[in-house]
Scaffold this active site. Structure first.
Site, mmCIF file in Angstrom:
data_model
loop_
_atom_site.group_PDB
_atom_site.id
_atom_site.type_symbol
_atom_site.label_atom_id
_atom_site.label_comp_id
_atom_site.label_asym_id
_atom_site.label_seq_id
_atom_site.Cartn_x
_atom_site.Cartn_y
_atom_site.Cartn_z
ATOM 1 N N GLU A 79 9.209 9.665 1.757
ATOM 2 C CA GLU A 79 9.251 9.370 3.187
ATOM 3 C C GLU A 79 10.496 8.523 3.473
ATOM 4 O O GLU A 79 10.581 7.850 4.498
ATOM 5 C CB GLU A 79 7.969 8.692 3.672
ATOM 6 C CG GLU A 79 7.566 7.462 2.897
ATOM 7 C CD GLU A 79 6.238 6.886 3.367
ATOM 8 O OE1 GLU A 79 6.123 6.555 4.550
ATOM 9 O OE2 GLU A 79 5.329 6.770 2.513
ATOM 10 N N CYS A 111 2.752 8.407 2.056
ATOM 11 C CA CYS A 111 2.610 8.093 0.619
ATOM 12 C C CYS A 111 1.820 9.153 -0.149
ATOM 13 O O CYS A 111 1.659 9.050 -1.368
ATOM 14 C CB CYS A 111 1.951 6.724 0.447
ATOM 15 S SG CYS A 111 2.849 5.429 1.301
ATOM 16 N N THR A 152 4.937 -6.818 1.640
ATOM 17 C CA THR A 152 4.436 -5.557 1.067
ATOM 18 C C THR A 152 5.569 -4.523 0.921
ATOM 19 O O THR A 152 5.304 -3.327 0.868
ATOM 20 C CB THR A 152 3.263 -4.983 1.894
ATOM 21 O OG1 THR A 152 3.740 -4.632 3.198
ATOM 22 C CG2 THR A 152 2.150 -5.981 2.050
ATOM 23 N N SER A 201 -4.519 0.110 9.405
ATOM 24 C CA SER A 201 -4.217 0.976 8.273
ATOM 25 C C SER A 201 -5.131 0.658 7.085
ATOM 26 O O SER A 201 -5.626 1.566 6.404
ATOM 27 C CB SER A 201 -2.751 0.787 7.879
ATOM 28 O OG SER A 201 -2.380 1.755 6.955
ATOM 29 N N HIS A 233 -3.596 4.285 -4.741
ATOM 30 C CA HIS A 233 -2.320 4.022 -4.078
ATOM 31 C C HIS A 233 -2.349 2.542 -3.685
ATOM 32 O O HIS A 233 -3.332 2.073 -3.100
ATOM 33 C CB HIS A 233 -2.209 4.906 -2.829
ATOM 34 C CG HIS A 233 -1.165 4.444 -1.871
ATOM 35 N ND1 HIS A 233 0.147 4.290 -2.245
ATOM 36 C CD2 HIS A 233 -1.234 4.084 -0.564
ATOM 37 C CE1 HIS A 233 0.845 3.853 -1.206
ATOM 38 N NE2 HIS A 233 0.027 3.714 -0.170
ATOM 39 N N LYS A 242 -9.840 -4.126 -2.514
ATOM 40 C CA LYS A 242 -10.806 -4.058 -1.400
ATOM 41 C C LYS A 242 -11.518 -2.711 -1.390
ATOM 42 O O LYS A 242 -12.726 -2.634 -1.191
ATOM 43 C CB LYS A 242 -10.074 -4.212 -0.064
ATOM 44 C CG LYS A 242 -9.630 -5.599 0.273
ATOM 45 C CD LYS A 242 -9.071 -5.587 1.684
ATOM 46 C CE LYS A 242 -8.413 -6.886 2.023
ATOM 47 N NZ LYS A 242 -8.023 -6.985 3.416
ATOM 48 N N ASN A 275 5.426 -2.037 -3.110
ATOM 49 C CA ASN A 275 5.030 -0.689 -2.719
ATOM 50 C C ASN A 275 6.105 0.322 -3.104
ATOM 51 O O ASN A 275 7.293 0.094 -2.870
ATOM 52 C CB ASN A 275 4.795 -0.646 -1.199
ATOM 53 C CG ASN A 275 4.004 0.584 -0.774
ATOM 54 O OD1 ASN A 275 3.724 1.467 -1.579
ATOM 55 N ND2 ASN A 275 3.637 0.629 0.495
ATOM 56 N N SER A 308 -0.480 7.445 5.075
ATOM 57 C CA SER A 308 -0.782 7.119 6.466
ATOM 58 C C SER A 308 -0.487 8.292 7.380
ATOM 59 O O SER A 308 0.371 9.122 7.113
ATOM 60 C CB SER A 308 0.051 5.916 6.911
ATOM 61 O OG SER A 308 -0.376 4.773 6.233
HETATM 62 N N1 COA Z 1 -4.780 -18.089 -0.534
HETATM 63 C C1 COA Z 1 -5.395 -16.919 -0.770
HETATM 64 N N2 COA Z 1 -5.531 -15.931 0.169
HETATM 65 C C2 COA Z 1 -4.995 -16.150 1.381
HETATM 66 C C3 COA Z 1 -4.338 -17.362 1.700
HETATM 67 C C4 COA Z 1 -4.229 -18.350 0.673
HETATM 68 N N3 COA Z 1 -3.599 -19.511 0.886
HETATM 69 N N4 COA Z 1 -3.908 -17.266 2.981
HETATM 70 C C5 COA Z 1 -4.312 -16.051 3.454
HETATM 71 N N5 COA Z 1 -4.957 -15.376 2.491
HETATM 72 C C6 COA Z 1 -5.520 -14.022 2.538
HETATM 73 C C7 COA Z 1 -6.222 -13.673 3.828
HETATM 74 O O1 COA Z 1 -7.543 -14.177 3.841
HETATM 75 C C8 COA Z 1 -6.152 -12.167 3.783
HETATM 76 O O2 COA Z 1 -7.134 -11.670 2.907
HETATM 77 P P1 COA Z 1 -8.120 -10.468 3.368
HETATM 78 O O3 COA Z 1 -7.230 -9.312 3.746
HETATM 79 O O4 COA Z 1 -8.941 -10.204 2.159
HETATM 80 O O5 COA Z 1 -8.870 -10.965 4.544
HETATM 81 C C9 COA Z 1 -4.802 -11.882 3.138
HETATM 82 O O6 COA Z 1 -4.416 -13.115 2.509
HETATM 83 C C10 COA Z 1 -3.698 -11.482 4.103
HETATM 84 O O7 COA Z 1 -3.682 -12.420 5.139
HETATM 85 P P2 COA Z 1 -3.490 -11.945 6.639
HETATM 86 O O8 COA Z 1 -3.506 -13.142 7.516
HETATM 87 O O9 COA Z 1 -4.446 -10.841 6.959
HETATM 88 O O10 COA Z 1 -2.009 -11.370 6.524
HETATM 89 P P3 COA Z 1 -1.075 -10.706 7.582
HETATM 90 O O11 COA Z 1 -1.619 -10.752 8.964
HETATM 91 O O12 COA Z 1 0.263 -11.308 7.359
HETATM 92 O O13 COA Z 1 -1.051 -9.140 7.156
HETATM 93 C C11 COA Z 1 -0.876 -7.167 5.833
HETATM 94 C C12 COA Z 1 -1.149 -8.670 5.824
HETATM 95 C C13 COA Z 1 -1.096 -6.604 4.434
HETATM 96 C C14 COA Z 1 -1.825 -6.445 6.789
HETATM 97 C C15 COA Z 1 0.608 -6.942 6.253
HETATM 98 O O14 COA Z 1 1.445 -7.457 5.244
HETATM 99 C C16 COA Z 1 0.973 -5.505 6.496
HETATM 100 O O15 COA Z 1 0.768 -4.974 7.583
HETATM 101 N N6 COA Z 1 1.555 -4.803 5.512
HETATM 102 C C17 COA Z 1 1.816 -3.391 5.603
HETATM 103 C C18 COA Z 1 0.900 -2.718 4.636
HETATM 104 C C19 COA Z 1 0.453 -1.368 5.101
HETATM 105 O O16 COA Z 1 -0.265 -1.270 6.042
HETATM 106 N N7 COA Z 1 0.899 -0.310 4.428
HETATM 107 C C20 COA Z 1 0.476 1.004 4.706
HETATM 108 C C21 COA Z 1 -0.923 1.255 4.235
HETATM 109 S S1 COA Z 1 -1.023 2.620 3.205
#
Ligand code: COA
Length: 390
Positions: A79, A111, A152, A201, A233, A242, A275, A308
């Site tokens: 991609e 992916c 990521t 996602s 993946h 998860k 990734n 996706s």
């Molecule tokens: N210690 C441990 N864990 C912590 C923490 C700490 N100090 N602070 C936060 N976290 C955890 C959160 O609880 C959360 O866990 P959970 O998902 O199990 O609830 C995780 O860290 C991520 O925190 P969050 O606030 O949700 O992060 P974010 O809003 O910055 O977004 C993603 C994280 C992954 C959603 C973001 O990086 C993203 O959109 N990435 C793109 C990935 C994607 O979608 N790819 C395509 C899919 S195939």
């Protein structure tokens, strides 16, 4: 006839950024990136590497004078394509000096595309048992500096040969698929970085896993307990964890703990790279095969592929006799061991130095990169690919 993965190797460029340091620079708790997202290091891609050169650097490790002339099909999942018309597979076929009387095609479905390539390759070999198919997945995962997706990112390529009587894994029938038109992640033609609704996602990923696993179990009347490991993946490694946890109530406690233990082996390499998009599931596979000490021939591994947009597939593959020897673990580990750390400002400079998507001539920093295949720049609207004699 058994058909599956006969050889498999991996390439990522030799620079990375430390995720604890990136977290500090972004005013986040290191635990969020290291545990919450599940990443320790992230590959940084120089402007000398693109989807084509990374694929060539991966595939070159599994092509030699004994199998080069048996390859009659190249399937290139990506991609991060470098042209809207001409296939990346043709550049790859040329760089690897493959025969001219073959088919070379690029495949796209986020992916998922490498899995599509593997399944198409399997059907091709079933129809033409003497054939060997080169399947690659090669991508640069870019979300942008200071974005939620930044932790990521990553990049690299996985290459494999699909053949009859495979040395590593035989792919079993049937697969289970689920496809739905959703907007969780996409990259419009005008954008170099993806548009992503990360939370949505992640939910859809788990839903697609649930649907395809359930469909697979219904079709085959099998249970989770038949699998030594389930691999995923990994857009970020917490995502796979998860999804795995969401189905552990389908098996007993002892087997649930076994699946969790094997999952930990399968995410070691992705933790270090980030990734890979199309190649990500197969980096999990390599990580499991190289790091787990519990695997034996005849055991079955479940594989969940997600792209996706979205398309999911769950399928099962069986470990072959002497698969450990065919894996060549030392060479695979060396790709990760031979890397150099960049400071945050060096990472940002490298991130911003990508070749612009314009018609201007451009010269890359090719003295920096010692990889066998590299991008020297662009001249007269043509990418200049080079093969270094090493
Ligand atoms: N210690 C441990 N864990 C912590 C923490 C700490 N100090 N602070 C936060 N976290 C955890 C959160 O609880 C959360 O866990 P959970 O998902 O199990 O609830 C995780 O860290 C991520 O925190 P969050 O606030 O949700 O992060 P974010 O809003 O910055 O977004 C993603 C994280 C992954 C959603 C973001 O990086 C993203 O959109 N990435 C793109 C990935 C994607 O979608 N790819 C395509 C899919 S195939």
């Amino acid at each position: 006839m058994k058909v599956g993965i006969d050889r498999i190797r991996f390439y990522t460029p030799r620079w990375y950024v430390d995720m604890a340091k990136l977290a500090k620079a972004r005013h986040e708790e290191p635990g969020k990136y290291l545990i919450g997202i599940g990443q320790s290091k992230q590959a940084v891609i120089p402007n000398t590497q693109d989807a084509v050169t990374m694929a060539a650097n991966a595939a070159d490790q599994i092509i030699n004078d004994n199998n080069r002339d048996q390859i009659d099909l190249v399937l290139f999942g990506t991609e991060s394509g470098i042209d809207n018309s001409k296939s990346a597979a043709i550049y790859l076929q040329h760089l690897l000096q493959l025969r001219a009387d073959i088919q070379s095609v690029e495949l796209k479905q986020a992916c998922y595309a490498m899995t599509a390539g593997i399944q198409l390759a399997k059907d091709h070999v079933l129809a033409h048992p003497a054939s060997k198919v080169l399947v690659v997945g090669s991508d640069i995962a870019r979300y942008g500096l200071h974005t939620a997706g930044e932790p990521t990112q990553g990049g690299g390529a996985v290459a494999m040969i699909i053949s009859a009587d495979p040395k590593i894994l035989a792919i079993e029938e049937p697969s289970a698929h689920y496809t739905a038109d959703i907007m969780d992640f996409w990259r419009p033609l005008y954008a170099t970085e993806a548009v992503v609704d990360g939370k949505y996602s992640s939910q859809e990923y788990i839903d697609f896993f649930d649907r395809t696993l359930t469909e697979y179990q219904t079709k085959t009347k099998s249970s989770l307990a038949d699998l030594q490991a389930v691999i995923f993946h990994l857009p970020y490694t917490k995502m796979g964890l998860k999804a795995l946890k969401s189905v552990l109530n389908r098996t007993d406690e002892r087997h649930a703990n076994q699946l969790l233990r094997e999952f930990e082996y399968s995410r070691i390499f992705s933790r270090e790279v980030g990734n890979l998009y199309t190649g990500s599931l197969y980096l999990s596979l390599l990580s499991l095969l190289v790091n787990s000490e519990n695997l034996k021939s005849g055991q079955k591994i479940g594989l969940f592929s997600y792209g996706s947009g979205a398309e999911g597939e769950f399928y099962v593959a069986t470990l072959q006799t002497n698969f450990q020897t065919a894996i060549e673990s030392g060479s695979i580990k060396k790709v990760l061991e031979d890397r150099e750390e960049l400071s945050i400002s060096e990472y940002e400079t490298m991130f911003n130095s990508q070749m612009p998507l314009t018609n201007d001539n451009f010269v890359t920093n090719d003295k920096l990169d010692s990889a066998k295949f590299y991008l020297a720049g662009q001249k007269d609207q043509q990418r200049l690919y080079r093969r270094r004699e090493v």
